[in-house]
Design a protein around this motif. Structure first.
Motif, PDB file in Angstrom:
ATOM      1  N   THR A 283       0.819  -1.217   0.000  1.00 17.33           N
ATOM      2  CA  THR A 283       0.000   0.000   0.000  1.00 17.33           C
ATOM      3  C   THR A 283       0.856   1.272   0.000  1.00 17.33           C
ATOM      4  OG1 THR A 283      -0.138  -0.126   2.422  1.00 17.33           O
ATOM      5  CG2 THR A 283      -1.921  -1.136   1.142  1.00 17.33           C
ATOM      6  N   GLN A 324      -2.872   3.955   6.996  1.00 19.31           N
ATOM      7  CA  GLN A 324      -3.322   5.066   6.159  1.00 19.31           C
ATOM      8  C   GLN A 324      -2.169   5.929   5.651  1.00 19.31           C
ATOM      9  OE1 GLN A 324      -5.087   4.328   9.096  1.00 19.31           O
ATOM     10  NE2 GLN A 324      -6.655   3.350   7.836  1.00 19.31           N
ATOM     11  N   SER A 339      -2.112   4.334  11.653  1.00 21.83           N
ATOM     12  CA  SER A 339      -3.132   3.318  11.463  1.00 21.83           C
ATOM     13  C   SER A 339      -4.358   3.737  12.259  1.00 21.83           C
ATOM     14  CB  SER A 339      -2.627   1.954  11.932  1.00 21.83           C
ATOM     15  OG  SER A 339      -3.652   0.985  11.843  1.00 21.83           O
ATOM     16  N   ASP A 367      -5.430  11.300   8.131  1.00 18.74           N
ATOM     17  CA  ASP A 367      -5.537  11.354   6.669  1.00 18.74           C
ATOM     18  C   ASP A 367      -4.168  11.372   5.982  1.00 18.74           C
ATOM     19  OD1 ASP A 367      -8.329  11.493   6.866  1.00 18.74           O
ATOM     20  OD2 ASP A 367      -8.242  13.666   7.180  1.00 18.74           O
ATOM     21  N   SER A 368      -3.235  12.113   6.521  1.00 16.04           N
ATOM     22  CA  SER A 368      -1.891  12.185   5.942  1.00 16.04           C
ATOM     23  C   SER A 368      -0.883  12.434   7.059  1.00 16.04           C
ATOM     24  CB  SER A 368      -1.792  13.288   4.874  1.00 16.04           C
ATOM     25  OG  SER A 368      -2.071  14.555   5.432  1.00 16.04           O
TER      26      SER A 368
END
Length: 631
Positions: A283, A324, A339, A367-368
């Motif tokens: 990912t 993420q 995560s 989110d980032s």
């Protein structure tokens, strides 16, 4: 009347000197003969008395004539000898203090010929007094070097034309070494690494101009980095000469563009992910000059060394499932992952052991995430975006993260950081749309306060880049690429770039490289506001990074399991149009080199393997040598 008298005086003076010179010449000849005869027939004391007598007989001539005659004959007075000894002593002391000074041969003293006038010789001697370089006598070499270090290379060239001493000083290697460092070349070198730093700086400037010209004209080589067994491309990261890619097959491939045959190109997964059937997809991937990291769909994270490759040197699994965000510091051994709502920072100590330095839980899912570059050793700083808030995580501070920015109902769409600033794109909604639309907030990491707010756009900001100390480049969904001056807060240039929106951007002092959702990679001249060239591929551009003469772009598909692609468990490959493309551009090579030709036109008819969908274009002209004459 005064001019006539002065002219008459000069004529009479020259006439008198001429007559005295002739009488003196005859007298010297007679006296020389007498003295030589007396020396041969008398003892040493008688010879000395004869010499005194000869000198006494010639003492009736004027004193200035005898001094001039002595200078012409090579005789010197005690005063002149002391002056000469003092000059010799100072020169020897100057030579001892300067190691780079080259000893030049002393010019022989000029002797006057019989036809030359004494007045002309005296005037010539007076003019030669101005040619003495004062740096050799008045100032020490080190002090003169301190003065010259404030000059640039153009001013040093002018100073080298003043005198030999100044030319020797202007050629000093320490001066050109400092100029080379000031220009940004050879930053890791020492003053002893180059025999001539002036030539080194000249070569660096020439290479820089050549690279800039090749950038503008798209002159160089283009190589596509492919790994057919990896199926579809998932994520790409690049740093320096390393390119890291992750695939849906669970494979991670590392390319070293300086050493193509390096054994570290194949990175093995951990035993848990390798033994799982089917293998989880990759990912996220991140690479630095020393480390490479990859996150899998099952929450596992592997870290490798770019020097050794092979097995992972660090491995852990997130408790919350998939990750993420994953980021790796470019200048230290620090890894950050997110995560769900939990953010974790791992670092490697001096003994090679990995430790968890910080583990925090945010109020909302992350989110980032990014790590601030160029931080002091052992002092990492992470910035995380969770909804409409931005948090700073410092392992040295309290467990609770610091809230840098939070506006209810205004989510953060993108994030970028430099060593001293943090920029984030804020999406306005509701009453905020009447305040000029979406904006970019720039915060100071030292004071943790907002310093400037730029941008007024109706579209969402998708990407930001902070590299230059005073410039900010950003891309927007309104199809434009913008460049802002952070000192004034004004827009420098606004370019209509990509009709499906901008997905990646990077800029320096003269150019902008942008990527769009339609697959275009565009290179712009920021000063002229014009497009230089563009390249197109099938999938959206998700990665753009250039450094010096290198440019790496990645077109990553949005659909990882496309329908009709014939991707089954028995088929090891996917159709090329579904895989994605990694392109590497090198603008330091000549256009006539073989690598400048596109890979599709470089068939050598000797490939040992191939697939139905990977047949290259074989043209009958690629093996011909020589060129046809132009008509």
């Amino acid at each position: 009347m005064a001019d006539d008298e002065l002219l008459a005086f000069r004529k009479s003076w020259k006439r008198e000197l001429t007559d005295k010179n002739e009488d003196k010449t005859q007298t010297v000849r007679i006296e020389t003969a007498i003295c030589s005869k007396s020396k041969s027939t008398s003892t040493l004391n008688q010879g000395s008395e004869g010499d005194d007598k000869c000198v006494a007989e010639s003492s009736d001539e004027p004193k200035y004539v005898s001094i001039a005659s002595g200078l012409l004959d090579g005789r010197t007075s005690p005063l002149l000898e002391r002056i000469q000894e003092e000059r010799t002593r100072r020169k020897r002391q100057y030579h001892r203090t300067t190691d780079t000074y080259r000893v030049s041969s002393q010019q022989p003293q000029k002797k006057a010929s019989k036809g030359e006038k004494l007045v002309d010789l005296l005037i010539q001697d007076l003019n030669e007094l101005n040619d003495i370089p004062f740096f050799d006598i008045e100032l020490p070499y080190e002090l003169a070097l301190k003065i010259f270090q404030y000059l640039d290379f153009a001013e040093l060239g002018r100073c080298a034309q003043v005198s030999k001493a100044w030319a020797q000083l202007a050629e000093d290697g320490v001066l050109w070494y400092r100029l080379c460092l000031k220009a940004g070349y050879q930053l890791d070198a020492s003053v002893c690494d180059s025999p001539c730093w002036k030539s080194t700086l000249r070569d660096c400037l020439s290479s820089h101009n050549t690279v800039r010209s090749n950038w503008k004209s798209r002159v160089g080589s283009i190589v596509q980095l492919q790994y057919e067994l990896g199926k579809v491309l998932c994520d790409v990261s690049s740093c320096d000469n390393f390119v890291l890619a992750g695939y849906t097959s669970g494979d991670v491939r590392l390319w070293d563009t300086l050493h193509w045959d390096a054994s570290a190109s194949y990175l093995k997964a951990n035993s848990l992910s390798a033994n799982t059937e089917p293998r989880p997809q990759v990912t996220h991937v991140q690479v630095s000059s020393t480390l490479a990291a990859a996150a899998y769909q099952d929450g596992c994270v592997d870290v490798w060394s770019t020097q050794t490759g092979g097995q992972p040197i660090h491995h852990y699994q997130s408790a919350g499932g998939g990750l993420q965000a994953l980021t790796l510091s470019t200048d230290s051994s620090t890894l950050a992952s997110a995560s769900g709502r939990r953010v974790r920072l791992d670092h490697c100590d001096d003994h090679g052991y990995w430790r968890t330095g910080c583990s925090s839980q945010l109020p909302q899912p992350v989110d980032s995430l990014l790590l601030v570059p160029d931080r002091p050793p052992g002092r990492p700083l992470a910035a995380a975006v969770a909804g409409d808030s931005v948090y700073l995580l410092d392992p040295r501070e309290a467990v609770e993260p610091h809230v840098l920015h939070s506006v209810y109902g205004h989510p953060v769409t993108c994030l970028a950081a430099s060593s001293s600033q943090l920029a984030l794109g804020v999406k306005s909604s509701g009453w905020g749309m009447h305040d000029g639309g979406n904006k970019i907030q720039v915060y100071s990491l030292e004071t943790r306060q907002s310093v400037v707010r730029v941008g007024t756009s109706e579209g969402d900001f998708t990407c930001i880049h902070l590299s230059h100390p005073h410039l900010l480049a950003c891309g927007n969904k309104d199809r434009r690429v913008r460049l802002f001056d952070l000192r004034s807060g004004s827009s420098v240039v606004s370019l209509y770039a990509h009709h499906l929106g901008v997905t990646a951007v990077q800029a320096d002092d003269w150019k902008i490289v942008s990527g769009g959702d339609e697959g275009l990679v565009c290179v712009w001249d920021s000063r002229a506001g014009a497009k230089l060239w563009e390249m197109h591929n099938r999938h959206p551009v998700r990665h753009v990074r250039f450094q010096g003469s290198m440019l790496v772009t990645a077109n990553i598909p949005d659909e990882k399991t496309p329908r009709g692609a014939c991707i089954t468990d028995d088929d090891l490959t996917a159709h090329r149009r579904h895989r994605g493309v990694i392109s590497r551009y090198d603008f330091s090579e000549d256009a006539t080199a073989q690598d400048h030709i596109l890979p599709i036109c470089r068939s050598n008819y000797a490939e040992s393997h191939g697939y139905n969908y990977n047949i290259g274009l074989a043209v009958p002209y690629d093996t011909l040598r020589g060129a046809y004459p132009a008509y």
